[in-house]
Design a protein around this motif. Structure first.
Motif, short mmCIF file in Angstrom:
data_model
loop_
_atom_site.label_atom_id
_atom_site.label_comp_id
_atom_site.label_asym_id
_atom_site.label_seq_id
_atom_site.Cartn_x
_atom_site.Cartn_y
_atom_site.Cartn_z
N PHE A 148 0.46 17.18 -4.49
CA PHE A 148 0.84 16.73 -3.14
C PHE A 148 2.29 17.13 -2.85
CE2 PHE A 148 3.00 13.28 -0.72
CZ PHE A 148 2.32 13.37 0.48
N SER A 149 3.19 16.83 -3.78
CA SER A 149 4.62 17.09 -3.57
C SER A 149 4.91 18.58 -3.46
CB SER A 149 5.44 16.51 -4.73
OG SER A 149 5.12 15.16 -4.92
N ALA A 150 4.27 19.35 -4.32
CA ALA A 150 4.50 20.81 -4.28
C ALA A 150 4.00 21.37 -2.96
CB ALA A 150 3.79 21.47 -5.46
N GLY A 151 2.89 20.82 -2.44
CA GLY A 151 2.31 21.32 -1.19
C GLY A 151 3.16 21.00 0.03
N LEU A 152 4.07 20.03 -0.09
CA LEU A 152 4.88 19.65 1.07
C LEU A 152 5.88 20.75 1.44
CD1 LEU A 152 5.62 15.91 0.16
CD2 LEU A 152 4.09 16.73 1.95
N GLY A 153 6.40 21.43 0.44
CA GLY A 153 7.30 22.55 0.70
C GLY A 153 8.76 22.17 0.88
N ASN A 154 9.09 20.89 0.89
CA ASN A 154 10.49 20.48 1.08
C ASN A 154 11.03 19.67 -0.10
OD1 ASN A 154 8.79 18.29 1.61
ND2 ASN A 154 10.29 17.32 2.95
N VAL A 155 10.24 19.58 -1.18
CA VAL A 155 10.70 18.80 -2.34
C VAL A 155 11.53 19.74 -3.23
CG1 VAL A 155 10.00 17.48 -4.37
CG2 VAL A 155 8.75 17.22 -2.21
N ASN A 177 0.82 -1.21 0.00
CA ASN A 177 0.00 0.00 0.00
C ASN A 177 0.86 1.27 0.00
OD1 ASN A 177 -2.33 -1.50 0.06
ND2 ASN A 177 -2.38 -1.58 2.30
N VAL A 178 0.24 2.37 -0.42
CA VAL A 178 1.00 3.62 -0.54
C VAL A 178 0.91 4.49 0.71
CG1 VAL A 178 -0.87 5.02 -1.58
CG2 VAL A 178 1.51 5.48 -2.21
N ASN A 179 -0.04 4.19 1.63
CA ASN A 179 -0.29 5.13 2.73
C ASN A 179 0.94 5.42 3.58
OD1 ASN A 179 -2.88 5.25 1.91
ND2 ASN A 179 -3.71 3.86 3.45
N LEU A 180 1.70 4.39 3.92
CA LEU A 180 2.87 4.63 4.78
C LEU A 180 3.92 5.48 4.06
CD1 LEU A 180 3.37 1.17 6.56
CD2 LEU A 180 2.40 3.28 7.49
N VAL A 181 3.98 5.33 2.75
CA VAL A 181 4.93 6.14 1.96
C VAL A 181 4.52 7.62 2.05
CG1 VAL A 181 5.90 6.53 -0.33
CG2 VAL A 181 5.22 4.21 0.36
N LEU A 182 3.23 7.87 1.88
CA LEU A 182 2.75 9.25 1.93
C LEU A 182 2.91 9.83 3.34
CD1 LEU A 182 -0.43 8.90 -0.32
CD2 LEU A 182 1.88 9.61 -0.98
N ASN A 183 2.67 8.99 4.35
CA ASN A 183 2.86 9.46 5.73
C ASN A 183 4.31 9.87 5.97
OD1 ASN A 183 0.22 9.04 6.31
ND2 ASN A 183 0.53 7.13 7.44
N PHE A 184 5.23 9.08 5.43
CA PHE A 184 6.65 9.41 5.60
C PHE A 184 6.97 10.72 4.89
CE2 PHE A 184 11.30 8.45 4.55
CZ PHE A 184 11.74 8.74 5.83
N ALA A 185 6.40 10.89 3.71
CA ALA A 185 6.63 12.15 2.97
C ALA A 185 6.12 13.34 3.80
CB ALA A 185 5.91 12.10 1.62
N ARG A 186 4.96 13.20 4.42
CA ARG A 186 4.41 14.29 5.25
C ARG A 186 5.30 14.55 6.46
NH1 ARG A 186 -0.48 11.10 4.19
NH2 ARG A 186 -1.65 12.16 2.55
N ARG A 187 5.82 13.48 7.05
CA ARG A 187 6.69 13.65 8.23
C ARG A 187 7.99 14.36 7.84
NH1 ARG A 187 9.72 8.81 10.95
NH2 ARG A 187 10.97 9.94 12.49
N LEU A 188 8.55 13.99 6.71
CA LEU A 188 9.77 14.66 6.24
C LEU A 188 9.51 16.15 6.01
CD1 LEU A 188 11.11 11.98 3.73
CD2 LEU A 188 12.07 12.54 5.98
N ALA A 189 8.31 16.44 5.54
CA ALA A 189 7.96 17.86 5.32
C ALA A 189 7.89 18.60 6.65
CB ALA A 189 6.62 17.95 4.59
N LEU A 190 7.27 17.98 7.66
CA LEU A 190 7.19 18.62 8.98
C LEU A 190 8.59 18.88 9.54
CD1 LEU A 190 4.25 16.69 10.71
CD2 LEU A 190 4.30 19.11 10.05
#
Ligand code: SF4
Length: 281
Positions: free
Chosen positions: A223-230, A182-195
């Motif tokens: 999604f990626s642009a909204g993270l601010g750290n990509v 599943n992709v959910n944990l990947v997206l959660n990690f991306a959000r955490r890296l952004a924080l």
């Protein structure tokens, strides 16, 4: 726990990760494998390669670790799926290998990238290797599918200067069909890296009819642009350089007739990421 004689005789350096390597850690007792995973004092390594200019800033040494929980249909290195295909390497030997590259990496403003396989299958070894790299002033990058990012504490993430995050696709069902997970944990990690404001380079493997869906890519881009750290997006056109490995390993390869994406598709996908405000390479 130590390397066996066979392991000591295998060169850690390969000309490229496309060198097929199998069964190099097969003789390591299962109890030693378990201890290695808990302590990180030994790792299983497909190879070290030098001279990469695409796996992080400057010129990189890449440590390709074995073990992966994904089964991507387009995987270029299926010999890295099984951890014991890799050479068992003590942390001390890996550190000595790293020390050999130290001067060159500084001159070429590069660093160490740990890739795989999925490096976080061996998270304790990765943390110890990055800690050793930072101790001698080497820039560090982790190339990961992100699924096991929760294995790293915030403090451990501080040892990592850059994360190369491989986002395979957005749609849950398509992600599962493509990777088996599943992709959910990947997206959660991306959000955490952004924080944590951790710099990320997003990697996107583009395969015609598999990962070129317009809507999917729009979702990933926004999604990626909204993270601010990509900091950048690397669009990686699919190729067949790893196809021989599937054949030699006797694994059914569903993409034997798949073509690399056309220039038009690559341009369209790059444009989608750019339109979201991201830098694309
Ligand atoms: S995550 Fe990487 S190593 Fe693992 S199966 Fe997918 S492409 Fe291969």
């Amino acid at each position: 726990m130590s390397e066996n004689l066979k392991a000591q005789q295998v060169s850690l350096e390969a000309s490229s990760p496309f060198e097929l390597r199998v069964n190099l850690g097969r003789d390591v007792p299962e109890s030693d494998v378990r201890t290695a995973l808990v302590t990180g004092d030994m790792g299983f390594v497909h190879s070290f390669t030098t001279g990469s200019a695409v796996d992080g800033p400057g010129v990189r040494v890449v440590a390709w670790l074995t073990g992966c929980q994904f089964r991507c249909l387009y995987c270029h290195n299926p010999d890295t799926w099984n951890m014991t295909n890799g050479v068992p390497v003590t942390l001390e030997r890996a550190k000595a290998q790293l020390a050999k590259y130290r001067h060159g990496l500084k001159v070429m403003k590069g660093g160490l990238t740990v890739s795989g396989g999925e490096p976080l299958m061996q998270d304790r070894f990765v943390v110890k290797l990055f800690t050793a790299a930072k101790a001698i002033g080497i820039h560090t990058a982790l190339d990961t599918n992100g699924f096991l990012g929760c294995r790293l504490s915030d403090e451990e993430l501080e040892k990592i200067d850059l994360v190369l995050l491989d986002l395979k696709t957005w749609d849950q069902e398509r992600h599962h069909r493509l990777t088996g997970m599943n992709v959910n944990l990947v997206l959660n990690f991306a959000r955490r890296l952004a924080l944590l404001r951790k710099p990320v380079w997003l990697r996107y493997v583009l395969v015609p009819e598999l990962t070129d869906d317009v809507g999917d890519i729009d979702r990933i881009a926004s999604f990626s642009a909204g993270l601010g750290n990509v900091e950048r997006v690397d669009v990686l056109p699919f190729h067949q350089m790893g196809a021989f490995k599937w054949k030699q390993l006797g694994i059914g390869y569903k993409l034997q007739n798949a073509e690399p994406p056309s220039k038009e598709i690559v341009d369209r996908v790059c444009a989608q990421f750019r339109e979201a405000g991201l830098r694309v390479y």
